[in-house]
Design a protein around this motif. Structure first.
Motif, PDB file in Angstrom:
ATOM      1  N   GLN A  39      10.208  13.821   0.488  1.00  0.00           N
ATOM      2  CA  GLN A  39      10.798  12.495   0.676  1.00  0.00           C
ATOM      3  C   GLN A  39       9.732  11.489   1.078  1.00  0.00           C
ATOM      4  OE1 GLN A  39      13.832  11.176   0.232  1.00  0.00           O
ATOM      5  NE2 GLN A  39      14.718  13.068  -0.525  1.00  0.00           N
ATOM      6  N   LYS A  40       8.892  11.896   2.057  1.00  0.00           N
ATOM      7  CA  LYS A  40       7.932  10.969   2.630  1.00  0.00           C
ATOM      8  C   LYS A  40       6.753  10.724   1.679  1.00  0.00           C
ATOM      9  CE  LYS A  40       5.347  10.400   6.810  1.00  0.00           C
ATOM     10  NZ  LYS A  40       4.623  11.216   7.747  1.00  0.00           N
ATOM     11  N   LYS A  41       6.270  11.768   1.048  1.00  0.00           N
ATOM     12  CA  LYS A  41       5.012  11.660   0.302  1.00  0.00           C
ATOM     13  C   LYS A  41       5.197  11.284  -1.163  1.00  0.00           C
ATOM     14  CE  LYS A  41       2.353  13.102   3.677  1.00  0.00           C
ATOM     15  NZ  LYS A  41       1.360  12.241   4.304  1.00  0.00           N
ATOM     16  N   VAL A  42       6.361  11.579  -1.710  1.00  0.00           N
ATOM     17  CA  VAL A  42       6.562  11.326  -3.144  1.00  0.00           C
ATOM     18  C   VAL A  42       7.680  10.310  -3.375  1.00  0.00           C
ATOM     19  CG1 VAL A  42       7.050  12.349  -5.396  1.00  0.00           C
ATOM     20  CG2 VAL A  42       5.765  13.669  -3.693  1.00  0.00           C
ATOM     21  N   LEU A  43       8.874  10.615  -2.856  1.00  0.00           N
ATOM     22  CA  LEU A  43      10.025   9.785  -3.229  1.00  0.00           C
ATOM     23  C   LEU A  43      10.013   8.414  -2.553  1.00  0.00           C
ATOM     24  CD1 LEU A  43      12.794  12.521  -3.411  1.00  0.00           C
ATOM     25  CD2 LEU A  43      11.536  11.450  -5.275  1.00  0.00           C
ATOM     26  N   LYS A  44       9.553   8.350  -1.300  1.00  0.00           N
ATOM     27  CA  LYS A  44       9.523   7.050  -0.622  1.00  0.00           C
ATOM     28  C   LYS A  44       8.605   6.063  -1.349  1.00  0.00           C
ATOM     29  CE  LYS A  44       9.512   5.295   4.162  1.00  0.00           C
ATOM     30  NZ  LYS A  44      10.974   5.165   4.350  1.00  0.00           N
ATOM     31  N   PRO A  45       7.367   6.463  -1.702  1.00  0.00           N
ATOM     32  CA  PRO A  45       6.539   5.529  -2.489  1.00  0.00           C
ATOM     33  C   PRO A  45       7.224   5.069  -3.781  1.00  0.00           C
ATOM     34  CG  PRO A  45       5.194   7.338  -1.692  1.00  0.00           C
ATOM     35  CD  PRO A  45       6.621   7.683  -1.329  1.00  0.00           C
ATOM     36  N   LEU A  46       7.921   5.989  -4.441  1.00  0.00           N
ATOM     37  CA  LEU A  46       8.589   5.605  -5.698  1.00  0.00           C
ATOM     38  C   LEU A  46       9.747   4.646  -5.427  1.00  0.00           C
ATOM     39  CD1 LEU A  46       8.554   8.983  -7.695  1.00  0.00           C
ATOM     40  CD2 LEU A  46       6.835   7.168  -7.640  1.00  0.00           C
ATOM     41  N   ARG A  47      10.372   4.781  -4.236  1.00  0.00           N
ATOM     42  CA  ARG A  47      11.448   3.825  -3.894  1.00  0.00           C
ATOM     43  C   ARG A  47      10.878   2.443  -3.580  1.00  0.00           C
ATOM     44  NH1 ARG A  47      13.797   8.449  -1.350  1.00  0.00           N
ATOM     45  NH2 ARG A  47      12.991   7.790   0.666  1.00  0.00           N
ATOM     46  N   PHE A  48       9.684   2.398  -2.972  1.00  0.00           N
ATOM     47  CA  PHE A  48       9.038   1.085  -2.765  1.00  0.00           C
ATOM     48  C   PHE A  48       8.706   0.443  -4.114  1.00  0.00           C
ATOM     49  CE2 PHE A  48       8.123   2.219   1.740  1.00  0.00           C
ATOM     50  CZ  PHE A  48       8.528   1.026   2.308  1.00  0.00           C
ATOM     51  N   ALA A  69      -3.719   7.265  -6.637  1.00  0.00           N
ATOM     52  CA  ALA A  69      -4.052   6.023  -5.942  1.00  0.00           C
ATOM     53  C   ALA A  69      -4.302   4.889  -6.931  1.00  0.00           C
ATOM     54  CB  ALA A  69      -5.286   6.231  -5.070  1.00  0.00           C
ATOM     55  N   LYS A  70      -3.791   5.041  -8.156  1.00  0.00           N
ATOM     56  CA  LYS A  70      -3.999   4.055  -9.211  1.00  0.00           C
ATOM     57  C   LYS A  70      -3.585   2.647  -8.781  1.00  0.00           C
ATOM     58  CE  LYS A  70      -1.003   3.188 -13.146  1.00  0.00           C
ATOM     59  NZ  LYS A  70      -0.293   3.755 -14.304  1.00  0.00           N
ATOM     60  N   TRP A  71      -2.446   2.546  -8.124  1.00  0.00           N
ATOM     61  CA  TRP A  71      -1.903   1.226  -7.803  1.00  0.00           C
ATOM     62  C   TRP A  71      -2.794   0.497  -6.791  1.00  0.00           C
ATOM     63  CZ3 TRP A  71       0.982   5.861  -7.399  1.00  0.00           C
ATOM     64  CH2 TRP A  71       1.695   6.169  -8.560  1.00  0.00           C
ATOM     65  N   GLY A  72      -3.267   1.242  -5.785  1.00  0.00           N
ATOM     66  CA  GLY A  72      -4.175   0.668  -4.794  1.00  0.00           C
ATOM     67  C   GLY A  72      -5.479   0.211  -5.430  1.00  0.00           C
ATOM     68  N   LYS A  73      -5.953   0.982  -6.414  1.00  0.00           N
ATOM     69  CA  LYS A  73      -7.195   0.609  -7.107  1.00  0.00           C
ATOM     70  C   LYS A  73      -7.028  -0.733  -7.806  1.00  0.00           C
ATOM     71  CE  LYS A  73      -9.408   4.847  -8.600  1.00  0.00           C
ATOM     72  NZ  LYS A  73      -9.486   5.783  -9.727  1.00  0.00           N
ATOM     73  N   ILE A  74      -5.887  -0.907  -8.489  1.00  0.00           N
ATOM     74  CA  ILE A  74      -5.647  -2.174  -9.215  1.00  0.00           C
ATOM     75  C   ILE A  74      -5.695  -3.339  -8.230  1.00  0.00           C
ATOM     76  CG2 ILE A  74      -3.971  -3.491 -10.601  1.00  0.00           C
ATOM     77  CD1 ILE A  74      -2.821  -0.743 -11.528  1.00  0.00           C
ATOM     78  N   PHE A  75      -4.956  -3.180  -7.122  1.00  0.00           N
ATOM     79  CA  PHE A  75      -4.914  -4.265  -6.131  1.00  0.00           C
ATOM     80  C   PHE A  75      -6.308  -4.552  -5.582  1.00  0.00           C
ATOM     81  CE2 PHE A  75      -4.672  -5.537  -1.645  1.00  0.00           C
ATOM     82  CZ  PHE A  75      -4.171  -6.813  -1.830  1.00  0.00           C
ATOM     83  N   LYS A 130       0.827  -1.220   0.000  1.00  0.00           N
ATOM     84  CA  LYS A 130       0.000   0.000   0.000  1.00  0.00           C
ATOM     85  C   LYS A 130       0.855   1.261   0.000  1.00  0.00           C
ATOM     86  CE  LYS A 130      -1.109   0.312   4.988  1.00  0.00           C
ATOM     87  NZ  LYS A 130       0.110  -0.306   5.481  1.00  0.00           N
ATOM     88  N   GLU A 131       2.112   1.135   0.422  1.00  0.00           N
ATOM     89  CA  GLU A 131       3.022   2.289   0.425  1.00  0.00           C
ATOM     90  C   GLU A 131       3.346   2.801  -0.987  1.00  0.00           C
ATOM     91  OE1 GLU A 131       3.243  -0.296   2.391  1.00  0.00           O
ATOM     92  OE2 GLU A 131       3.449   0.495   4.426  1.00  0.00           O
ATOM     93  N   TYR A 132       2.902   2.091  -2.034  1.00  0.00           N
ATOM     94  CA  TYR A 132       3.122   2.579  -3.405  1.00  0.00           C
ATOM     95  C   TYR A 132       2.381   3.887  -3.665  1.00  0.00           C
ATOM     96  CZ  TYR A 132       5.075  -1.786  -5.480  1.00  0.00           C
ATOM     97  OH  TYR A 132       5.858  -2.851  -5.832  1.00  0.00           O
ATOM     98  N   ASN A 133       1.258   4.047  -2.972  1.00  0.00           N
ATOM     99  CA  ASN A 133       0.362   5.150  -3.308  1.00  0.00           C
ATOM    100  C   ASN A 133       0.861   6.471  -2.737  1.00  0.00           C
ATOM    101  OD1 ASN A 133      -1.808   3.531  -4.705  1.00  0.00           O
ATOM    102  ND2 ASN A 133      -1.574   2.434  -2.768  1.00  0.00           N
ATOM    103  N   GLU A 154      10.423  -4.621  -0.525  1.00  0.00           N
ATOM    104  CA  GLU A 154      11.135  -3.694   0.353  1.00  0.00           C
ATOM    105  C   GLU A 154      11.457  -2.420  -0.428  1.00  0.00           C
ATOM    106  OE1 GLU A 154      11.852  -4.114   3.599  1.00  0.00           O
ATOM    107  OE2 GLU A 154      10.778  -6.031   3.542  1.00  0.00           O
ATOM    108  N   GLU A 155      11.736  -1.367   0.336  1.00  0.00           N
ATOM    109  CA  GLU A 155      12.114  -0.080  -0.275  1.00  0.00           C
ATOM    110  C   GLU A 155      13.541  -0.167  -0.827  1.00  0.00           C
ATOM    111  OE1 GLU A 155      12.030   3.073   2.608  1.00  0.00           O
ATOM    112  OE2 GLU A 155      12.885   4.542   1.214  1.00  0.00           O
ATOM    113  N   ALA A 156      13.747   0.308  -2.038  1.00  0.00           N
ATOM    114  CA  ALA A 156      15.110   0.388  -2.586  1.00  0.00           C
ATOM    115  C   ALA A 156      15.863   1.487  -1.831  1.00  0.00           C
ATOM    116  CB  ALA A 156      15.060   0.712  -4.077  1.00  0.00           C
ATOM    117  N   LEU A 157      16.994   1.114  -1.249  1.00  0.00           N
ATOM    118  CA  LEU A 157      17.794   2.069  -0.463  1.00  0.00           C
ATOM    119  C   LEU A 157      18.891   2.652  -1.346  1.00  0.00           C
ATOM    120  CD1 LEU A 157      18.103  -0.066   2.796  1.00  0.00           C
ATOM    121  CD2 LEU A 157      16.382   1.680   2.228  1.00  0.00           C
TER     122      LEU A 157
END
Ligand SMILES: [Zn+2]
Length: 378
Positions: free
Chosen positions: A146-155, A70-76, A52-55, A94-97
């Motif tokens: 970082q929290k709202k945009v980049l972290k989801p993209l790293r997941f 929220a496209k990804w959550g909708k698909i799931f 769910k962290e993708y969104n 896991e999140e890409a570090l």
């Protein structure tokens, strides 16, 4: 990916290629030896990767962007509602570090994503806003970005790397996110902050799990990120790119990285689109036999998409995905990983879900143990 054609962040090193690969026989670097991204997967789990962290949480900024965050959550949720999957029968990545991202990215690019506006050299200040193409993002403190945009993209990026390995083990995999095909080693753009496709390929190559990969990029936009990354590796990475030639990014340099280029006019419809895809899949595989196919299944070629400007119908998207899976799995027995890439109309998520359900109904994807597990637990 989504892009409005107005901006792209161009930061970091001029060296826009993936870093030199290890010499054959060199021991694996620690990032591959202790790889936290390759989580263990049970046989009753579908090789479908999502969490769910993708969104994205955009603090209302999504209203400024033609974007379903929220496209990804909708698909799931649709796959779950149709009883194809449950929470415990899909794979949570896991999140890409930073150490993972450095397998492809240059440090200066990653650093450029961390600075607040006004704190860095001017061309870096707008890096993240340029990548997301939402100018007000530049006004947010970096910890929120970082929290709202980049972290989801790293997941989602961790998801692509994991799904790449799952495709080799299971013959296919789907990352419900990912497909950031405008991002290269040293440059982001068009809502793409990390080069997940390049990373997936380089992880498998460096871990000596594959040698040759084919990217089939059917997002409406030119995939200039991976094209820049593999421009000097065409012997091992073959790129088939079908895109609208009249829209972003018009990256002439990156076009040199394409092995088979199919340029479409705006508003190309189903009949012409599907026949071109079919023909070029056949001709591509006659030229190059990969160990894995990376399918960038963007849905911004869907009619009405303000960015892709093509006229493919919902049924055309479903037929296209079926054709690609049929080609890779049935005709050529090549492992395939699909990532969902661009296409963010409100109706897009449901169409992608319908397409995945269609792949299951046509037996192009299956997981008996998962289907048994779900039946038993109902
Ligand atoms: Zn796109």
């Amino acid at each position: 990916m989504a892009d409005n054609g107005k901006s792209s962040a161009n930061v970091g090193s001029k060296n826009d290629k993936v870093k030199q690969e290890d010499k054959a026989g060199a021991p694996l670097e620690p990032v591959f030896k202790e790889n936290h991204l390759f989580v263990s997967v049970n046989d009753y789990q579908w090789p479908i990767v999502y969490r769910k962290e993708y969104n994205l949480g955009f603090l209302g900024l999504e209203k400024l962007h033609p974007f379903d965050s929220a496209k990804w959550g909708k698909i799931f949720n649709i796959l779950k509602g149709q009883l194809m999957v449950t929470e415990d029968t899909i794979v949570s990545p896991e999140e890409a570090l930073e150490k993972d991202l450095l397998v492809v990215h240059v440090q200066s690019y990653l650093d450029s994503l961390k600075v607040n506006i006004g704190e860095a050299v001017p061309e870096w200040s707008y890096a993240v806003a340029g990548i997301t193409e939402v100018p007000p993002v530049a006004l947010l403190p970096n910890f929120i970005v970082q929290k709202k945009v980049l972290k989801p993209l790293r997941f989602q990026t961790g998801g692509t790397i994991l799904a790449a390995k799952l495709a080799l083990e299971r013959g296919w995999s789907i990352n419900i996110g990912g497909g950031f095909h405008h991002c290269s080693s040293a440059r982001g753009g068009g809502f793409c902050a990390y080069a997940d496709i390049s990373l997936g390929i380089m992880f498998l190559r460096k871990m000596k799990l594959i040698k040759k990969a084919m990217i089939v990029d059917l997002d409406a936009h030119q995939g200039n990120g991976h094209e820049r990354d593999f421009i000097n590796m065409q012997k091992d990475v073959y790129i088939l790119d079908v895109y609208n030639r009249e829209i972003y990014p018009h990256d002439g340099y990156a076009k040199r990285g394409i092995s088979r280029k199919v340029e479409l006019e705006s508003f190309t419809g189903d009949e012409e689109y599907l026949s071109l895809v079919k023909r070029h899949l056949t001709e591509a595989i006659a030229e190059f036999q990969p160990d894995i196919v990376f399918y960038n299944a963007g849905t911004d070629c869907l009619q009405g998409d303000p960015l892709g400007r093509l006229s493919v119908s919902p049924d055309g998207i479903i037929q296209r995905d079926e054709m690609v899976f049929e080609w890779a799995r049935n005709s050529h027995s090549i492992p395939i990983i699909m990532v969902t890439s661009g296409g963010y109309q409100q109706k897009t998520g449901p169409i992608i879900a319908q397409s995945i359900l269609n792949l299951r109904d046509k037996k192009l994807v299956s997981c008996e143990a998962a289907e048994e597990y779900i039946k038993r637990s109902r």
